[in-house]
Design an enzyme around this catalytic site. Structure first.
Site, mmCIF file in Angstrom:
data_model
loop_
_atom_site.group_PDB
_atom_site.id
_atom_site.type_symbol
_atom_site.label_atom_id
_atom_site.label_comp_id
_atom_site.label_asym_id
_atom_site.label_seq_id
_atom_site.Cartn_x
_atom_site.Cartn_y
_atom_site.Cartn_z
ATOM 1 N N SER A 152 -39.708 -41.003 33.561
ATOM 2 C CA SER A 152 -39.710 -41.398 32.151
ATOM 3 C C SER A 152 -40.178 -42.850 32.060
ATOM 4 O O SER A 152 -39.357 -43.776 32.081
ATOM 5 C CB SER A 152 -38.322 -41.241 31.534
ATOM 6 O OG SER A 152 -38.364 -41.552 30.154
ATOM 7 N N GLY B 197 -40.067 -37.957 27.424
ATOM 8 C CA GLY B 197 -40.546 -39.048 26.610
ATOM 9 C C GLY B 197 -39.430 -39.994 26.200
ATOM 10 O O GLY B 197 -39.679 -40.971 25.496
ATOM 11 N N ASP B 198 -38.202 -39.697 26.632
ATOM 12 C CA ASP B 198 -37.062 -40.552 26.330
ATOM 13 C C ASP B 198 -36.132 -40.505 27.538
ATOM 14 O O ASP B 198 -36.553 -40.152 28.634
ATOM 15 C CB ASP B 198 -36.366 -40.087 25.043
ATOM 16 C CG ASP B 198 -35.713 -41.238 24.279
ATOM 17 O OD1 ASP B 198 -35.103 -42.097 24.932
ATOM 18 O OD2 ASP B 198 -35.804 -41.277 23.034
ATOM 19 N N ASP B 199 -34.853 -40.835 27.350
ATOM 20 C CA ASP B 199 -33.932 -40.873 28.482
ATOM 21 C C ASP B 199 -33.789 -39.483 29.109
ATOM 22 O O ASP B 199 -33.654 -38.481 28.399
ATOM 23 C CB ASP B 199 -32.557 -41.358 28.017
ATOM 24 C CG ASP B 199 -32.633 -42.737 27.365
ATOM 25 O OD1 ASP B 199 -33.332 -43.608 27.912
ATOM 26 O OD2 ASP B 199 -32.000 -42.923 26.308
#
Length: 475
Positions: A296, A263-265
């Site tokens: 992502s 959900g992020d890097d």
């Protein structure tokens, strides 16, 4: 008399026939023998920076793998007892098949945590089982809240020679509990990470599956000589701040052969936040990232920063694949960060369905204090990309330096970008940057002029961590 745990551990690591013979002899002398199961070696071979002389199962210490019974004290007791073998060849704690519910626990030096196939370490959702820690010195404030932070599920501090590995066993952070409370702003402490090792040397994290971390998954910080490989990391693409791997103020790190849905890097090298990171002054450097697959949709495959106030340098990224990911290798920084991102080398990217291929941001924002130093301007220079193939792209590039502080020394060569059917008219958006390009399609912006025969540099030498060979071990 009865055999001590240490004697039992010694037996387990002796020749199997010898152990059986000894138990028979002791039995004939009416000696009470503590239960001491011998683990077969057939499928228990693995690779590690160091092998261990001693080993024990979590069940030897009373562990219950029903997914309901807390094993927090069991993990702590097992690791404390096994730490007695640190000077005698080290020890392995084996987590067998089952669901082992636990809160936060601490590792020890010269130690291996080994997850067998079908073993699941299940993170407790009882906040009482998560001790609080002071904020990190290079951050100065909690990322979620200023009141400190929860200890990570698996934590280590001032360690030497620690391995977390297995037969693709699973660590489940049960993150939904934490994500819901975070979105409601109900925390006074920053959410726990899944694995955090700090102020340590010789770290290996490999061949396990990590799912649904409360926040960042793997966070080595203030550490050196790190190998992270063969991880499968999975979180919902809308889960908050579930970065995959964040080497933070670390030296000599190798990240390879991982599959990350986040959900992020997917990977985000860092080195501290604004003035706190500048004062602490410990950069991330000598970092190799290779053979990674990332998904992502709202973040980057690799993001340098935005917390980079101790500096980031000598990063080598190669042979990465991104699918349905917002950007490839991104630089994130802002006024107030200070320090630098320099000598970054990227090659052989395979990108499919991207918003941006190249993205640099000089106004990322997000500060620990509102009165950050406006004179702390980061230096971004020596950024090299080569041999990139990208398909189904919305924008080729968004490159935004800072007014009166441009990003310089940007080199982009041998790049083919196929834009999507909904292509935008302006493919390259460039401000406050300087550099050169060669053999790039579609044509770059004017501030990145064509320079024939340019082949952006990628170092030929090897970093020390690349020469580290893992040993063949068995339980």
């Amino acid at each position: 008399m009865s055999l001590t745990m240490k004697q039992c551990l010694h037996l387990r690591n002796s020749n199997v026939l010898g152990v059986i013979s000894l138990i028979i002899i002791l039995g004939s002398l009416n000696v009470k023998v503590a239960e001491c199961r011998v683990i077969g070696l057939g499928n228990n071979e693995y690779s590690a920076i160091n092998c261990r002389k001693h080993s024990a199962l979590l069940t030897d210490f009373g562990g219950v793998g029903d997914g309901k019974t807390s094993n927090t004290k069991i993990f702590a007791s097992a690791i404390t007892k096994l730490s007695q073998n640190a000077s005698d060849g080290g020890a392995t704690l084996i987590v067998p098949p089952g669901k082992w519910l636990t809160g936060s626990f601490n590792l020890t030096s010269h130690f291996t945590l080994f997850l067998q196939k079908d073993a699941v370490i299940l993170a407790s959702q009882d906040e009482k089982e998560w001790p609080s820690l002071a904020v990190l010195p290079s951050y100065g404030k909690g990322r979620d809240a200023p009141g400190g932070r929860f200890s990570s599920l698996i934590f280590g501090n001032n360690l030497t020679d620690v391995v977390i590995t297995g037969q693709n066993g699973t660590i489940d952070g049960q993150g939904s509990y934490w994500w819901v409370k975070f979105k409601k702003k109900e925390f006074t402490l920053t959410r726990p990470y899944m694995i955090e090792i700090m102020f340590s040397d010789q770290i290996q994290i490999s061949n396990i599956t990590l799912i649904n971390s409360p926040s960042w998954f793997v966070h080595p910080i203030y550490s050196s000589n790190i190998i992270i490989k063969g991880l499968t990391i999975l979180a919902p693409v809308d889960s908050p701040n579930t970065d995959g791997i964040d080497p933070d103020s670390c030296t000599n790190t190798r990240i390879e052969d991982c599959y990350i849905v986040s959900g992020d890097d997917c990977i985000s090298p860092k080195s501290g936040w604004d003035g706190y990171g500048v004062k602490f002054g410990k950069p991330t450097k000598q970092l190799v990232i290779r053979r990674i697959t990332c998904i992502s949709p709202d973040s980057a495959m690799v993001a340098l920063g935005s917390e980079m106030s101790g500096g980031i340098e000598d990063v080598r990224v190669e042979d990465l694949t991104a699918i349905d990911t917002q950007s490839a290798v991104r630089i994130k920084t802002a006024v107030g960060r200070g320090a630098y991102v320099k000598n970054i080398y990227v090659r052989r990217l395979n990108l499919n369905t991207m918003k941006y291929v190249f993205w640099m941001t000089g106004s990322y924002g997000s500060h620990p204090d509102p009165d950050f130093d406006p004179k702390a301007l980061p230096v971004i220079t020596g950024i090299n990309y080569k041999d990139v193939v990208a398909k189904n792209v919305t924008y080729a590039a968004r490159l935004e330096g800072m007014p009166n502080n441009p990003f310089t020394g940007i080199c982009i060569s041998n790049v083919t970008i196929q834009v999507s059917e909904e292509q935008k008219k302006l493919q390259w958006n460039c401000t406050d940057i300087a550099g050169v390009t060669n053999n790039v399609t579609p044509s770059p912006c004017e501030v990145l002029p064509q320079k024939d025969k340019t082949d952006c540099v990628f170092p030929n030498d090897k970093l020390p961590i690349e020469d580290v060979q893992l040993k063949s071990c068995s339980l």
